[in-house]
Design an enzyme around this catalytic site. Structure first.
Site, PDB file in Angstrom:
ATOM      1  N   LYS A  86       0.813  -1.224   0.000  1.00  0.00           N
ATOM      2  CA  LYS A  86       0.000   0.000   0.000  1.00  0.00           C
ATOM      3  C   LYS A  86       0.842   1.268   0.000  1.00  0.00           C
ATOM      4  O   LYS A  86       0.568   2.201  -0.726  1.00  0.00           O
ATOM      5  CB  LYS A  86      -0.849   0.093   1.264  1.00  0.00           C
ATOM      6  CG  LYS A  86      -1.890  -0.920   1.437  1.00  0.00           C
ATOM      7  CD  LYS A  86      -2.708  -0.612   2.677  1.00  0.00           C
ATOM      8  CE  LYS A  86      -1.967  -0.864   3.972  1.00  0.00           C
ATOM      9  NZ  LYS A  86      -1.619  -2.240   4.256  1.00  0.00           N
ATOM     10  N   THR A  87       1.858   1.276   0.879  1.00  0.00           N
ATOM     11  CA  THR A  87       2.641   2.505   1.017  1.00  0.00           C
ATOM     12  C   THR A  87       3.367   2.812  -0.286  1.00  0.00           C
ATOM     13  O   THR A  87       3.308   3.927  -0.803  1.00  0.00           O
ATOM     14  CB  THR A  87       3.649   2.361   2.179  1.00  0.00           C
ATOM     15  OG1 THR A  87       2.908   2.112   3.361  1.00  0.00           O
ATOM     16  CG2 THR A  87       4.478   3.604   2.354  1.00  0.00           C
ATOM     17  N   GLU A 103      -3.420   6.185   1.470  1.00  0.00           N
ATOM     18  CA  GLU A 103      -3.201   4.777   1.793  1.00  0.00           C
ATOM     19  C   GLU A 103      -4.284   4.389   2.791  1.00  0.00           C
ATOM     20  O   GLU A 103      -4.419   5.026   3.839  1.00  0.00           O
ATOM     21  CB  GLU A 103      -1.804   4.636   2.416  1.00  0.00           C
ATOM     22  CG  GLU A 103      -1.546   3.259   2.948  1.00  0.00           C
ATOM     23  CD  GLU A 103      -0.154   3.118   3.568  1.00  0.00           C
ATOM     24  OE1 GLU A 103       0.727   3.948   3.289  1.00  0.00           O
ATOM     25  OE2 GLU A 103       0.023   2.163   4.328  1.00  0.00           O
TER      26      GLU A 103
END
Ligand code: EPU
Length: 777
Positions: A139-140, A184
């Site tokens: 995600k990051t 995110e």
């Protein structure tokens, strides 16, 4: 529109009286953040400051991030105080904050609006066109990549990402010029359901955060809700079975991946050590080639999602490809800490088995000879829930050291620790996995195993990267030391000194260096002086007690080369500092030279024998010394004759600051039979009066009034012990290691003997053994 908090708050929370999106994005208020130092909370603080609010925050410790935010206007307090709630119009709290936190309690009691981080973020996102990046892994990186590509594409996105992102400047930024906000989405606490984005990018779904979710179905429920609440397009990874299944029935979706069925399809993939090349097709049409400047197949997947989204938002593929080429990883995502042809040190945030496996594959693909991994499990609950899975995650690591669990605000679960994972890994047939319960030692275990061609990986979401940073800094120095000693010499990091002392105790040497020549030794002395590094010389380690914390700085072991030479010239024998005294005695015998037989009974080398004027059988070193060659503190050589040297019982002050290179001893031509008789006598004395067990020789100097061994004997202390350290039953002046003794135990026993001698006989015993090093940290 329903108030956001009603939809996603815990049942205990009240329905908010305020319109949160308006409150946060169109008005200016005083807002307090509880747990502001966390990676998610600090990003929110940055957004709120940029939105014009007066922001305060509390946390139990300050971080670099809170320091940075303070410079932007955050009022920070290192304590959670009830008055923080009193002076705020809104309180926002992190999911790591317990419900009895004084700010929360006061906020709720006084009727203040109190919301979770995700609620606040979701409300802020409603002011713009929201894009949520969600999934278990990546995600990051993917949200950072999305923000970067949109920014390069001229869309001026705002962003909110869960880590420091060098290429974006900060982890969060509000850009009033742009329409989009990229965030995110954190699935760990169910608050994904707070979001009503325009678009969602879904990377993968699998079992994780089982402290919060009962099973995969519960996780999927939250994702299904997010998908349902997405007003525009859902971009999803078609290669991830769970994600594909969940998105299959929805209408407005765009898939990406390597599968033939993907709308945006990657092909002709070429993975390199630190980048990947691939082609992108939209259905049958080739869009072009892309170069992604971060490694690993999983990141190509992530990039395909970003490409799909960016193309759909109208950014030309060429522009997207150019941005991807420039993209740099977030901190702690395959972050290179040290790189040379000989070694590569990489830090990664991976803490779930799937992430670990992917990161190790990427590491393996760099083509380095071996991959050594240090792993810090993250959360007791995850360690327990996924331990079998962890067992199979490390197949690509040639060596693995696991330390204890980073709790991340969780209380311990009895029986769950780093060993739990090691057990599972070993069960799967891995042969080189060990547990290191002492966090501060994990870099030593890996560093000591380091060999040319190795890649070292630190893995985990806690603070394991600190250990890799220490290793990286030490490796820089070790490589300089290696240049000094050249090919023939040796440099080792964190060499356990228990391997090099006859007592078999002692922590590691930060740098263990074996120069082979006087010149190299002199250069080492100068290097240590210039770099302000402590330097300690260690010979055979026979008269040495190294504390359990080891020795900081450089430990020089003069061994081999110049230091092992013996030359006989008439009745004089010159021996290098590394030659064993016993070898001097036997070399003399071979030349029919006598008078040095007593040296047979001393386990040390010439350097050590000189340094303490060692003795046995009534003789002592300096009775035989003719001259000494040494280096001074500047590395300059000197030779001094015996009459220029000040020596006393077990003491030779010159070598307290200078460094022995060699010594010349005089002997007398003697009949071989006579020499042999004296050698036998010495051997016999040792055999009958001294223990064979591991020891450092005599521990105490003999006081004038009585030999120390006799005194200890008379005091009835023989056989007394502390742990595995025991006074020898054979000779009272020997402490023996019964196996696995620590320096701390040795020192305690020494202290006890000294106390007893003092109180019972009024004798101040002085140690003969040299005690060095740091106490155990
Ligand atoms: N003694 C006892 N009980 C004991 C030990 C010794 O009564 O448990 C008596 C002996 O019977 C003897 C006297 O104490 O009458 C002295 O003992 P020993 O002859 O063993 O000599 P030492 O002074 O204890 C010295 C060196 C040793 C060296 C021996 C043999 C010192 C501090 N020690 O021991 O050196 O091996 O002579 O020559 O000078 C060392 O320095 O590390 C070392 C082992």
């Amino acid at each position: 529109m329903k108030p956001v908090s009603e939809e996603c708050s815990a049942p205990a929370d009240r329905v908010l009286a305020i319109d949160l999106p308006r409150f946060l994005t169109q008005e200016h208020h005083r807002i307090h953040l509880v747990g502001v130092a966390g990676s998610g909370m600090s990003g929110l603080a940055a957004l709120l400051i940029e939105l014009g609010h007066t922001v305060s925050g509390s946390d139990k410790a300050s971080t670099m991030e809170t320091d940075r935010l303070q410079r932007l206007g955050l009022r920070f307090c290192e304590q959670h105080r009830p008055e923080h709630a009193c002076t705020a119009d809104l309180v926002v709290f992190s999911s790591a904050i317990k419900s009895d936190n004084p700010v929360l309690v006061t906020g709720r009691d006084s009727g203040k609006p109190v919301v979770r981080r995700a609620e606040a973020l979701a409300a802020i996102m409603r002011a713009k066109r929201g894009i949520i990046v969600a999934g278990m892994h990546g995600k990051t990186t993917t949200s950072a990549m999305t923000a970067h590509v949109l920014r390069e594409g001229g869309l001026h996105p705002s962003h909110y990402v869960g880590a420091e992102i060098p290429i974006l400047g900060t982890n969060a930024h509000w850009d009033p010029r742009g329409e989009y906000v990229v965030a995110e989405g954190d699935e760990s606490d169910g608050t994904l359901r707070c979001f009503h984005p325009e678009h969602a990018l879904i990377l993968n779904i699998e079992e994780e955060h089982l402290d919060f979710y009962s099973d995969l179905a519960a996780i999927e429920e939250v994702f299904a809700r997010l998908i349902e609440q997405t007003s525009g397009t859902v971009f999803y990874n078609i290669d991830d079975a769970n994600t594909a299944r969940l998105c299959a029935t929805r209408k407005n979706t765009i898939s990406f991946g390597f599968s033939d069925a993907a709308d945006y399809r990657g092909a002709e993939l070429d993975l390199h050590s630190f980048s990947s090349d691939f082609c992108v097709y939209f259905q049958e049409q080739k869009l072009g080639e892309a170069v992604l400047n971060v490694p690993g197949l999983h990141n190509v997947h992530n990039a395909l999602g970003v490409i799909a989204l960016a193309v759909e938002l109208g950014i030309p593929f060429k522009k997207i490809a150019a941005s991807l080429r420039k993209f740099e990883h977030a901190r702690r995502r395959f972050e290179i800490k040290y790189e040379s042809e000989r070694f590569l040190l990489v830090d990664d945030y991976a803490h779930h088995p799937t992430e670990i496996r992917a990161t190790l594959k990427t590491a393996r693909a760099t083509g380095r000879k071996r991959v050594l991994a240090m792993f810090q499990p993250h959360r007791y609950s995850r360690t327990q829930a996924l331990c079998t899975w962890f067992g199979g995650a490390f197949d690509d690591a040639d060596r693995l050291v696991v330390t204890d669990v980073y709790p991340a605000s969780e209380p311990p679960i009895p029986g769950i620790n780093g060993q739990t994972i090691v057990d599972e890994v070993l069960k799967r047939g891995h042969r080189a996995a060990t547990y290191q319960p002492r966090f501060e030692r994990i870099h030593c275990d890996i560093g000591n195993a380091l060999d040319v061609g190795d890649l070292v990986l630190s893995l985990g979401a806690g603070n394991i990267h600190e250990q890799l940073s220490i290793l990286a800094a030490d490796l820089v120095i070790a490589e300089k030391l290696r240049t000094i000693v050249g090919e023939s010499g040796d440099v080792r990091l964190y060499e356990p000194l228990s391997k090099h002392t006859t007592l078999r105790v002692g922590g590691p040497a930060q740098f263990w260096v074996e120069p082979q020549s006087e010149n190299a030794f002199a250069a080492l002395i100068r290097f240590c002086r210039d770099e302000n590094l402590p330097l300690f010389v260690m010979g055979r380690g026979s008269n040495l007690l190294v504390r359990d914390g080891g020795i900081r700085g450089v430990v020089v072991h003069p061994y081999g080369g110049d230091f092992d030479k013996i030359e006989i010239n008439g009745s004089e024998i010159t021996a290098g500092a590394g030659v064993k005294l016993r070898e001097v005695a036997y070399a003399a015998r071979a030349a029919n030279l006598g008078g040095l037989e007593w040296m047979e009974g001393i386990p040390g080398a010439v350097g050590g024998g000189l340094r303490m004027n060692a003795g046995a059988m009534g003789a002592q070193t300096f009775e035989n010394v003719v001259r000494v060659r040494y280096l001074d503190t500047e590395g300059n050589p000197h030779v001094k004759n015996r009459d220029e040297l000040e020596v006393s019982y077990r003491r030779f002050p010159l070598l307290e600051n200078n460094f022995a290179i060699s010594a010349t001893f005089h002997a007398q031509l003697t009949e071989r039979a006579k020499i042999d008789e004296r050698l036998r006598e010495s051997q016999e004395k040792r055999r009958t009066t001294q223990p064979v067990a591991k020891s450092a020789g005599c521990i105490f100097k003999n006081p004038d009034s009585i030999p120390a061994g006799k005194l200890v004997d008379e005091l009835g202390l023989k056989n007394s012990a502390v742990g595995k350290a025991r006074v020898s039953n054979v000779h009272g002046n020997f402490i023996v290691n019964d196996g696995g003794a620590t320096a701390t135990e040795m020192l305690e026993l020494i202290d006890r003997i000294k106390q007893t001698a003092k109180t019972k006989r009024g004798i101040e015993l002085e140690t003969e053994v040299q005690i060095v090093g740091e106490p155990r940290s």
